[in-house]
Design a protein around this motif. Structure first.
Motif, PDB file in Angstrom:
ATOM      1  N   ARG A  37      10.631  78.699  14.276  1.00  0.00           N
ATOM      2  CA  ARG A  37      10.961  77.395  13.708  1.00  0.00           C
ATOM      3  C   ARG A  37      12.472  77.256  13.552  1.00  0.00           C
ATOM      4  N   ARG A  38      12.977  76.020  13.700  1.00  0.00           N
ATOM      5  CA  ARG A  38      14.402  75.785  13.459  1.00  0.00           C
ATOM      6  C   ARG A  38      14.754  75.992  12.001  1.00  0.00           C
ATOM      7  N   GLN A  39      13.872  75.542  11.127  1.00  0.00           N
ATOM      8  CA  GLN A  39      14.043  75.731   9.696  1.00  0.00           C
ATOM      9  C   GLN A  39      12.731  76.277   9.127  1.00  0.00           C
ATOM     10  N   PRO A  40      12.794  77.211   8.184  1.00  0.00           N
ATOM     11  CA  PRO A  40      11.554  77.725   7.604  1.00  0.00           C
ATOM     12  C   PRO A  40      10.828  76.656   6.800  1.00  0.00           C
ATOM     13  N   GLU A  41       9.528  76.775   6.728  1.00  0.00           N
ATOM     14  CA  GLU A  41       8.747  75.865   5.907  1.00  0.00           C
ATOM     15  C   GLU A  41       9.149  76.007   4.442  1.00  0.00           C
ATOM     16  N   THR A  42       9.034  74.920   3.698  1.00  0.00           N
ATOM     17  CA  THR A  42       9.407  74.964   2.284  1.00  0.00           C
ATOM     18  C   THR A  42       8.495  75.901   1.500  1.00  0.00           C
ATOM     19  N   GLY A  43       7.273  76.115   1.992  1.00  0.00           N
ATOM     20  CA  GLY A  43       6.335  76.984   1.284  1.00  0.00           C
ATOM     21  C   GLY A  43       6.447  78.451   1.628  1.00  0.00           C
ATOM     22  N   LEU A  44       7.416  78.829   2.480  1.00  0.00           N
ATOM     23  CA  LEU A  44       7.553  80.232   2.861  1.00  0.00           C
ATOM     24  C   LEU A  44       7.975  81.068   1.658  1.00  0.00           C
ATOM     25  N   GLN A  45       7.177  82.083   1.354  1.00  0.00           N
ATOM     26  CA  GLN A  45       7.481  82.981   0.251  1.00  0.00           C
ATOM     27  C   GLN A  45       8.008  84.307   0.794  1.00  0.00           C
ATOM     28  N   ARG A  46       8.799  84.956  -0.002  1.00  0.00           N
ATOM     29  CA  ARG A  46       9.493  86.154   0.443  1.00  0.00           C
ATOM     30  C   ARG A  46       8.521  87.315   0.674  1.00  0.00           C
ATOM     31  N   GLY A  47       8.792  88.068   1.725  1.00  0.00           N
ATOM     32  CA  GLY A  47       8.025  89.279   2.010  1.00  0.00           C
ATOM     33  C   GLY A  47       8.893  90.261   2.757  1.00  0.00           C
ATOM     34  N   GLN A  48       8.657  91.543   2.518  1.00  0.00           N
ATOM     35  CA  GLN A  48       9.422  92.561   3.218  1.00  0.00           C
ATOM     36  C   GLN A  48       8.544  93.771   3.516  1.00  0.00           C
ATOM     37  N   VAL A  49       8.941  94.515   4.546  1.00  0.00           N
ATOM     38  CA  VAL A  49       8.176  95.672   5.019  1.00  0.00           C
ATOM     39  C   VAL A  49       9.142  96.825   5.232  1.00  0.00           C
ATOM     40  N   GLN A  50       8.724  98.022   4.825  1.00  0.00           N
ATOM     41  CA  GLN A  50       9.504  99.235   5.083  1.00  0.00           C
ATOM     42  C   GLN A  50       8.620 100.245   5.802  1.00  0.00           C
ATOM     43  N   LEU A  51       9.244 101.056   6.650  1.00  0.00           N
ATOM     44  CA  LEU A  51       8.506 101.994   7.492  1.00  0.00           C
ATOM     45  C   LEU A  51       9.018 103.412   7.313  1.00  0.00           C
ATOM     46  N   GLY A  52       8.121 104.356   7.472  1.00  0.00           N
ATOM     47  CA  GLY A  52       8.472 105.766   7.477  1.00  0.00           C
ATOM     48  C   GLY A  52       7.442 106.529   8.287  1.00  0.00           C
ATOM     49  N   TRP A  53       7.749 107.774   8.608  1.00  0.00           N
ATOM     50  CA  TRP A  53       6.796 108.549   9.400  1.00  0.00           C
ATOM     51  C   TRP A  53       6.809 110.013   8.998  1.00  0.00           C
ATOM     52  N   GLU A  54       5.715 110.671   9.328  1.00  0.00           N
ATOM     53  CA  GLU A  54       5.572 112.113   9.259  1.00  0.00           C
ATOM     54  C   GLU A  54       4.813 112.508  10.524  1.00  0.00           C
ATOM     55  N   PRO A  55       4.757 113.762  10.900  1.00  0.00           N
ATOM     56  CA  PRO A  55       4.091 114.111  12.158  1.00  0.00           C
ATOM     57  C   PRO A  55       2.653 113.609  12.264  1.00  0.00           C
ATOM     58  N   ALA A  56       1.955 113.522  11.144  1.00  0.00           N
ATOM     59  CA  ALA A  56       0.544 113.137  11.195  1.00  0.00           C
ATOM     60  C   ALA A  56       0.305 111.642  11.162  1.00  0.00           C
TER      61      ALA A  56
END
Length: 215
Positions: A37-56
Motif C-alpha cells: 500500500r502507498r499508505q498504511p490503513e488507519t487501523g493498522l496496529q503495531r506488531g513485531q517479530v524476532q528470530l533465533g535459532w539453535e541446532p534443533a
C-alpha cells in the motif's frame, strides 16, 4: 539484501516467556507493515517479530498490539484466518517447498505443507481441496498469551520441518515471511500486514520473502 538470524544464547522452552524475553532482548525486530500500500490503513496496529535459532530448531517470538483480541477457532488445523485474529509463519529452506503455520491467541494451530506455489493456485482455483495439504500435528509447537492490549506468540519450528533430518547450522539460508490477520468483532474489515516487502496483497508471493542466513 540478506538478513541475519542469531543463535540463541540459552536453551528455550515454548512456555517459558521469561527466558524468551531474555533471549530475544536486543535482537533486531522485524516490523509488520503493508508494503503493498502507498499508505498504511488507519487501523493498522503495531506488531513485531524476532528470530533465533539453535541446532534443533528455529524460534519465532512475536508481539502484536491488538484492541480486540479474539478467534473463535476451537480445534487445531481449522482455517483460523477466517474466524478471527491469527499470526502466520511462512518458511522455506528448499527451492519450492514451504510450510505455512498459523497461531491464534488461544494457541490453536494450523499446519500446511505446500510442495510448490502451483499447489496454492490449484486450491484457489477449486482444483484441489486445502485438506490435501494440511499436516498432522508435529510441524511446530507454540505458546500464545494475551496481555493488556496485545498478544504474543512463541513458536518452535524443528529443524526437521525445514530441512529434513539435518540440524540447523551457521551459514544455512532460508526464506521467511511473518504475517497477520487482525480482525474485529464490530464488523470492521480485517487489517492484514506482513514483515515481507510484498508488492501485492498475497502472503504467498514467495519470491518477495526476504532471505535469511543463520549466524
Amino acid at each position: 539484501m540478506t538478513l541475519q538470524i542469531d543463535k540463541l544464547s540459552v536453551p528455550l522452552q515454548t512456555a517459558d516467556w521469561a527466558a524468551a524475553a531474555r533471549c530475544f532482548a536486543g535482537m533486531p525486530p522485524l516490523v509488520l507493515a503493508q508494503a503493498w500500500r502507498r499508505q498504511p490503513e488507519t487501523g493498522l496496529q503495531r506488531g513485531q517479530v524476532q528470530l533465533g535459532w539453535e541446532p534443533a530448531a528455529l524460534w519465532v517470538y512475536a508481539r502484536l498490539d491488538d484492541s480486540d483480541i479474539f478467534n473463535s477457532a476451537s480445534e487445531h488445523n481449522t482455517l483460523s484466518h477466517e474466524t478471527g485474529d491469527v499470526f502466520e509463519l511462512f518458511l522455506s529452506a528448499a527451492p519450492k517447498r514451504y510450510i505455512e503455520l498459523h497461531v491464534t491467541p488461544d494457541n490453536m494451530r494450523l499446519q500446511l505443507q505446500w510442495p510448490d506455489p502451483d499447489a496454492v493456485n490449484e486450491v484457489r482455483a477449486g482444483k484441489q481441496d486445502i485438506s490435501r495439504y494440511i499436516a498432522a500435528d508435529g510441524l511446530f509447537d507454540s505458546s500464545a498469551r494475551t496481555g493488556n492490549g496485545h498478544w504474543q506468540v512463541l513458536a518452535r519450528i524443528p529443524a526437521a520441518s525445514l530441512c529434513a533430518d539435518a540440524p540447523l547450522q551457521a551459514d544455512m539460508s532460508l526464506r521467511a515471511a511473518f504475517c497477520r490477520y487482525d480482525s474485529f468483532r464490530d464488523g470492521r474489515a480485517t487489517v492484514c500486514s506482513s514483515t515481507a516487502p510484498l508488492q501485492a496483497f498475497d502472503f504467498h508471493r514467495r519470491q518477495e520473502w526476504p532471505l535469511f542466513t543463520l549466524r
